[in-house]
Scaffold this motif. Structure first.
Motif, PDB file in Angstrom:
ATOM      1  N   GLN A 116       0.835  -1.203   0.000  1.00  0.00           N
ATOM      2  CA  GLN A 116       0.000   0.000   0.000  1.00  0.00           C
ATOM      3  C   GLN A 116       0.872   1.257   0.000  1.00  0.00           C
ATOM      4  N   VAL A 117       0.549   2.198  -0.877  1.00  0.00           N
ATOM      5  CA  VAL A 117       1.268   3.468  -0.933  1.00  0.00           C
ATOM      6  C   VAL A 117       0.307   4.590  -0.563  1.00  0.00           C
ATOM      7  N   THR A 118       0.705   5.425   0.410  1.00  0.00           N
ATOM      8  CA  THR A 118      -0.091   6.608   0.740  1.00  0.00           C
ATOM      9  C   THR A 118       0.673   7.855   0.286  1.00  0.00           C
ATOM     10  N   ILE A 119       0.061   8.640  -0.592  1.00  0.00           N
ATOM     11  CA  ILE A 119       0.707   9.864  -1.071  1.00  0.00           C
ATOM     12  C   ILE A 119       0.373  10.988  -0.083  1.00  0.00           C
ATOM     13  N   ILE A 120       1.423  11.633   0.429  1.00  0.00           N
ATOM     14  CA  ILE A 120       1.236  12.713   1.391  1.00  0.00           C
ATOM     15  C   ILE A 120       1.425  14.045   0.668  1.00  0.00           C
ATOM     16  N   HIS A 121       0.444  14.925   0.788  1.00  0.00           N
ATOM     17  CA  HIS A 121       0.532  16.199   0.061  1.00  0.00           C
ATOM     18  C   HIS A 121      -0.361  17.222   0.737  1.00  0.00           C
ATOM     19  N   LYS A 122      -0.428  18.401   0.157  1.00  0.00           N
ATOM     20  CA  LYS A 122      -1.330  19.436   0.662  1.00  0.00           C
ATOM     21  C   LYS A 122      -1.897  20.164  -0.560  1.00  0.00           C
ATOM     22  N   SER A 123      -2.402  19.361  -1.494  1.00  0.00           N
ATOM     23  CA  SER A 123      -2.773  19.961  -2.778  1.00  0.00           C
ATOM     24  C   SER A 123      -4.093  20.727  -2.710  1.00  0.00           C
ATOM     25  N   MET A 159       4.664   5.498   2.958  1.00  0.00           N
ATOM     26  CA  MET A 159       4.204   6.886   2.832  1.00  0.00           C
ATOM     27  C   MET A 159       5.191   7.606   1.918  1.00  0.00           C
ATOM     28  N   VAL A 160       4.705   8.198   0.837  1.00  0.00           N
ATOM     29  CA  VAL A 160       5.621   8.903  -0.065  1.00  0.00           C
ATOM     30  C   VAL A 160       5.314  10.396  -0.019  1.00  0.00           C
ATOM     31  N   ALA A 161       6.359  11.209   0.127  1.00  0.00           N
ATOM     32  CA  ALA A 161       6.135  12.629   0.383  1.00  0.00           C
ATOM     33  C   ALA A 161       7.221  13.491  -0.240  1.00  0.00           C
ATOM     34  N   PRO A 162       6.877  14.749  -0.554  1.00  0.00           N
ATOM     35  CA  PRO A 162       7.919  15.704  -0.934  1.00  0.00           C
ATOM     36  C   PRO A 162       8.875  15.910   0.238  1.00  0.00           C
ATOM     37  N   ASN A 163      10.015  16.508  -0.054  1.00  0.00           N
ATOM     38  CA  ASN A 163      11.145  16.591   0.875  1.00  0.00           C
ATOM     39  C   ASN A 163      10.799  17.082   2.293  1.00  0.00           C
ATOM     40  N   LEU A 164      10.230  18.250   2.416  1.00  0.00           N
ATOM     41  CA  LEU A 164       9.989  18.818   3.753  1.00  0.00           C
ATOM     42  C   LEU A 164       8.984  17.986   4.561  1.00  0.00           C
ATOM     43  N   TYR A 165       7.854  17.632   3.959  1.00  0.00           N
ATOM     44  CA  TYR A 165       6.868  16.828   4.688  1.00  0.00           C
ATOM     45  C   TYR A 165       7.490  15.493   5.123  1.00  0.00           C
ATOM     46  N   GLY A 166       8.284  14.911   4.218  1.00  0.00           N
ATOM     47  CA  GLY A 166       8.904  13.615   4.520  1.00  0.00           C
ATOM     48  C   GLY A 166       9.866  13.719   5.687  1.00  0.00           C
ATOM     49  N   VAL A 197      -0.720  -2.865  -6.297  1.00  0.00           N
ATOM     50  CA  VAL A 197      -0.430  -1.968  -5.165  1.00  0.00           C
ATOM     51  C   VAL A 197      -1.607  -1.012  -4.961  1.00  0.00           C
ATOM     52  N   LYS A 198      -2.056  -0.927  -3.698  1.00  0.00           N
ATOM     53  CA  LYS A 198      -3.190  -0.073  -3.365  1.00  0.00           C
ATOM     54  C   LYS A 198      -2.707   1.370  -3.161  1.00  0.00           C
ATOM     55  N   ILE A 199      -3.390   2.344  -3.760  1.00  0.00           N
ATOM     56  CA  ILE A 199      -2.983   3.746  -3.597  1.00  0.00           C
ATOM     57  C   ILE A 199      -3.965   4.470  -2.692  1.00  0.00           C
ATOM     58  N   GLU A 200      -3.416   5.106  -1.651  1.00  0.00           N
ATOM     59  CA  GLU A 200      -4.207   5.967  -0.781  1.00  0.00           C
ATOM     60  C   GLU A 200      -3.594   7.349  -0.859  1.00  0.00           C
ATOM     61  N   GLU A 201      -4.287   8.363  -0.363  1.00  0.00           N
ATOM     62  CA  GLU A 201      -3.647   9.662  -0.219  1.00  0.00           C
ATOM     63  C   GLU A 201      -4.182  10.364   1.010  1.00  0.00           C
ATOM     64  N   GLN A 202      -3.386  11.304   1.528  1.00  0.00           N
ATOM     65  CA  GLN A 202      -3.765  11.964   2.765  1.00  0.00           C
ATOM     66  C   GLN A 202      -3.101  13.336   2.815  1.00  0.00           C
ATOM     67  N   LEU A 203      -3.869  14.336   3.222  1.00  0.00           N
ATOM     68  CA  LEU A 203      -3.287  15.663   3.400  1.00  0.00           C
ATOM     69  C   LEU A 203      -2.291  15.594   4.562  1.00  0.00           C
TER      70      LEU A 203
END
Ligand code: NAI
Ligand code: MG
Length: 361
Positions: A188-195, A249-256, A225-231
């Protein structure tokens, strides 16, 4: 435990492995030698390791005016892998100084920072059944360090920072995250963002990562692979409430960066959490923690994050057996609880913990 996809070399063909060692500053000088001793002790599970000590950091900057000597980068290019301790970067602007770890990640194109966080022994400070990996983009976002100041009409100061997100970097970190998920039970992959706020930059990151499974070159291999996302803000909330929901959890640099330090709190200590900086051609292990000036020189720094970083580096180099034996030894030492440093509520020093791990090997 997780398998990683990156194979930097034909593992079987090697007689020896050459590792660059950059302890840098503070407790880096205490924990990197411990990781070296463990690599020396695992024996036939890996080719004979050789070590090259290399300079970088704040201390070398104060002596020579250079934080990352060219020689360090040149020698690293000839190594099979490396271990980096931590740098004591000042919080103020110092002319001529720039963090060598940020520079190294760029120079060697180590585009992924992979940080597995898992709970081992139960204690009031440890959330049970946490088993996640933060996959942090390592070259862009606000860490491109393009900051400027101008004077405003009313005579005040205005500071600005550029945030860079590219299609290419978002896709390749996305691929790394999916590949790692593929080797784990939950996939499972969770995309972390603030879009919802940063719809252009985080919007691009989100879209590129989401699109990875349909890229022609991945040939459908991520279909399972299951895709989730979360602010990002609610992701941190849920990380504290129910960390068990996360796998990769996959994230841009600062959030990560922020999420992985936060995740470390769930499993007892920053002193336990390893990472690697990985590119397509090189991998460098690095504990997630910093140089810890508050405990520097006291002999009580927890060496386990660095020892686990050495194991993670081996995993990326294609030596899972050696990596497993190190991780098993570390887990046993944590479970038994006899030799633990003060950050984990113990009374032992760095050397005692190292010796306990060496004994288990
Ligand atoms: P830190 O990670 O060095 O320390 C935070 C807290 O955790 C401290 O109380 C420290 O004693 C404890 N801690 C960290 N590692 C530990 C270990 N192995 N064993 C036991 N306790 C441990 O973060 P802080 O204090 O914010 O930063 C100190 C310096 O480190 C700064 O100059 C910062 O720039 C630098 N830093 C460098 C990093 C790197 O080289 N990649 C990453 C983070 C910070
Ligand atoms: Mg950090």
């Amino acid at each position: 435990m997780f398998c990683t996809p990156v194979r930097h070399m034909a593992a079987a063909a090697r007689q020896s492995l050459k590792f660059g060692l950059i302890p840098a500053d503070g407790i880096g000088k205490e924990v990197i030698p411990a990781a070296q001793r463990v690599l020396e002790a695992i024996g036939s599970d890996i080719p004979k390791p050789e070590f090259v000590p290399l300079l970088a950091g704040w201390e070398v900057f104060t002596r020579t005016g250079v934080a990352l000597p060219d020689e360090t980068v040149e020698v690293l290019r000839e190594c099979d892998g490396a271990l980096f301790g931590a740098v004591s970067s000042p919080s103020r602007i110092v002319t001529g100084y720039s963090s060598p770890i940020v520079a190294l990640r760029k120079k060697l194109d180590l585009y992924a920072n992979v940080r597995p966080v898992a709970s081992v022994a139960a204690s009031p400070e440890v959330k049970p059944n946490v088993d996640l990996v933060v996959v942090r983009e390592n070259t862009e976002c606000l860490y491109v360090k393009q900051e400027t100041t101008t004077t405003t009409e009313d005579g005040g100061i205005e500071a600005r920072a550029t945030r860079l997100i590219t299609q290419r970097a978002s896709r390749r970190i996305g691929k790394m995250a999916f590949d790692i998920a593929l080797g784990r039970p939950r996939k499972q992959v969770t995309i972390i963002h603030k879009s919802n706020v940063l719809s252009v930059t985080d919007g691009l990151f989100r879209e590129m990562v989401r699109g990875v499974p349909s890229l022609p070159e991945v040939n459908g291999r991520f279909d399972g692979v299951k895709i989730e996302e979360q602010l990002v803000d609610s992701a941190v909330y849920r990380l504290f409430r129910e960390p068990q929901i996360y796998d990769v959890m996959v994230a841009p640099n600062l959030y990560g960066d922020i999420i992985s330090d936060a995740a470390a709190a769930l499993v007892g200590s920053l002193g336990l959490v390893p990472s690697v900086n990985a590119g397509d051609n090189f991998v460098m292990g690095e504990p997630v923690h910093g140089s810890a000036p508050d405990i520097e020189g006291k002999g009580i720094a927890n060496p386990l994050a660095s020892i686990r970083s050495a194991a993670l580096m081996l995993r990326f180099l294609g030596y899972p057996v050696g990596a497993d034996s190190i991780d098993r030894a570390v887990d046993q030492v944590i479970r038994e609880g006899e030799f633990l440093t003060p950050d984990l509520g113990g009374k032992s020093g760095t050397e005692d913990v190292l010796n306990a791990v060496l004994k288990k090997l």
